[in-house]
Design an enzyme around this catalytic site. Structure first.
Site, short mmCIF file in Angstrom:
data_model
loop_
_atom_site.label_atom_id
_atom_site.label_comp_id
_atom_site.label_asym_id
_atom_site.label_seq_id
_atom_site.Cartn_x
_atom_site.Cartn_y
_atom_site.Cartn_z
CB THR A 27 114.51 93.60 77.37
OG1 THR A 27 115.55 93.05 76.61
CG2 THR A 27 114.90 93.95 78.78
CG HIS A 174 121.49 91.32 71.23
ND1 HIS A 174 121.45 91.99 70.17
CD2 HIS A 174 120.29 91.62 72.29
CE1 HIS A 174 120.58 93.01 70.49
NE2 HIS A 174 120.03 92.82 71.57
CG ASN A 177 118.96 96.45 69.02
OD1 ASN A 177 118.90 96.69 67.62
ND2 ASN A 177 117.95 95.80 69.51
CE1 TYR A 179 122.08 97.27 74.94
CE2 TYR A 179 120.74 96.25 73.38
CZ TYR A 179 121.01 96.96 74.44
OH TYR A 179 119.82 97.42 75.08
CG ASN A 234 122.43 102.08 73.86
OD1 ASN A 234 122.08 103.28 74.56
ND2 ASN A 234 121.90 101.05 73.83
#
Ligand code: FNR
Ligand code: 8K6
Length: 347
Positions: A27, A174, A177, A179, A234
């Site tokens: 990113t 994805h 991580n 998300y 996260n």
């Protein structure tokens, strides 16, 4: 010692990579105000076209998936056209590129798209604030309904179709991580009591529905997936997550994905509930093409591949610091060390 990294690798009947080195998805927050990729991004990716495969920075499938400023999208015609410049530039230099499809779920922030609350499997907020925008505190998300889940699945498939229209060689979903997809796979973020929560099969359902919908739309040869069995970003770990990934990886073994990719920053990290490193746990459960990642050098990656710990290596930060990473490693030249200040520009 690193010579084998420069051998071709056959992903499937339609995709043969020139070498074993992938550029990890990174990113960069450099798309324009409409989340359209710019010419500078096309130049940046083209400079790295000698990677065996470039995986694009995470790209949002719809507005409410956005959690960081200026992350590109793939849901408007202008975004598709902008990405076409990127894929053309990479292909002109003989490279290959997959798009990473992203929805940040509870890590999204309505600041970016003007809604009320982000969506997630359950109404449990992630702690903290948006990086580099410290005034934005993460909000408690709204738990998605089953109807909204079906819309999300369909939006992933549409985004995959748009990526192919933009000239990508395939997509990486994805699922890592912390998300949206990962939020269904961990007990920390999924407390649902319907068919999307409560058991390994139910918690894996959304991920598998997305995978199957994308495969149905663009083909298994062009569909890949990134997963983080070890919670580290996260997300809080829970020993019961192990059974979820045991189930999911067995299911994925039966699909003919282009590859499966570990999602981790440092693969030396050990997770009690996985019995060690993320890559070793995944290798134990998944026999097809596995991409390792996380603080590897060309040398340590080459060793890991020769030991059968994974098949291909993705390189992240060193590729930011060295656009000519592949050429330098091949020549045995010294690499420039990565530093966070390099994120300020796209060279
Ligand atoms: C990342 N990473 C990442 N991962 C992902 O799946 N999608 C993304 O968009 C990003 N973005 C991103 C940005 C930046 C600035 C960094 C440093 C990392 C994680 C990345 O793909 C990789 O897993 C890690 O960087 C670990 O690999 P290296 O850097 O040790 O080779
Ligand atoms: C994916 C979008 C992120 C936006 C920029 C990310 C930059 C990241 C670098 C730091 C990430 C921290 C991860 C922490 C885990 C460490 C475990 C050893």
């Amino acid at each position: 010692m690193t010579a084998q990294l420069f051998q071709p690798y056959r992903l499937n009947d339609s995709l043969v990579l020139d070498n074993h080195i992938l550029m990890a998805p990174l990113t960069r927050c450099m798309a324009d105000a409409d989340l359209v990729p710019t010419q500078a991004m096309a130049d940046y990716y083209a400079r790295r076209a000698d990677a065996g495969l470039i995986i694009s920075e995470a790209t949002i499938i719809r507005p409410d998936g956005q959690g960081y400023p200026n992350t590109p999208g793939i849901f408007t015609q202008a975004q598709i056209d902008g990405w076409r410049k990127v894929t053309d530039a990479v292909h002109a230099k003989g490279g290959k590129i997959f798009m990473q499809l992203w929805h940040t779920g509870r890590v999204a922030h309505p600041f970016f798209w003007g809604g009320e609350a982000p969506i997630a499997p359950s109404a449990i907020a992630v702690e903290g604030t948006v990086p580099r925008m410290r005034e934005l505190v993460y909000l408690t998300p709204k738990a998605v309904t089953v109807t909204e889940i079906a819309e999300l699945v369909s939006d992933y498939a549409k985004a995959a179709e748009n990526a192919i229209e933009a000239g990508f060689d395939g997509v990486e979903i994805h699922g890592a991580n912390g998300y949206l997809i990962d939020q269904f796979l961990h007990h920390d973020s999924n407390r649902r009591e319907d068919e999307y929560g409560g058991s390994p099969e139910n918690m894996s359902r959304f991920a598998l529905e997305v995978v199957d919908a994308v495969i149905a739309r663009i083909g298994h040869e062009r569909t890949a997936l990134r997963l983080s069995p070890g919670a580290y970003f996260n997300m809080a770990g829970d020993a019961r997550d192990r059974e979820v990934f045991d189930y999911l990886l067995a299911e994925l073994e039966g699909r003919q994905l282009a590859y499966l990719h570990a999602g981790i920053f440092d693969d030396a990290m050990e997770f009690d509930y996985l019995g060690g490193r993320v890559s070793d746990y995944m290798r134990g459960k998944y026999g097809k093409t596995l991409v390792g990642v996380g603080s590897y050098t060309a040398h340590s990656a080459s060793l890991a591949i020769s030991e059968g710990r994974f098949n291909l290596i993705a390189i992240g930060r060193p590729f930011i610091a060295n656009h000519d990473y592949v050429a330098k490693v091949k020549a045995g030249s010294e690499l420039v060390a990565y530093s966070d200040e390099m994120l300020a520009n796209l060279y």
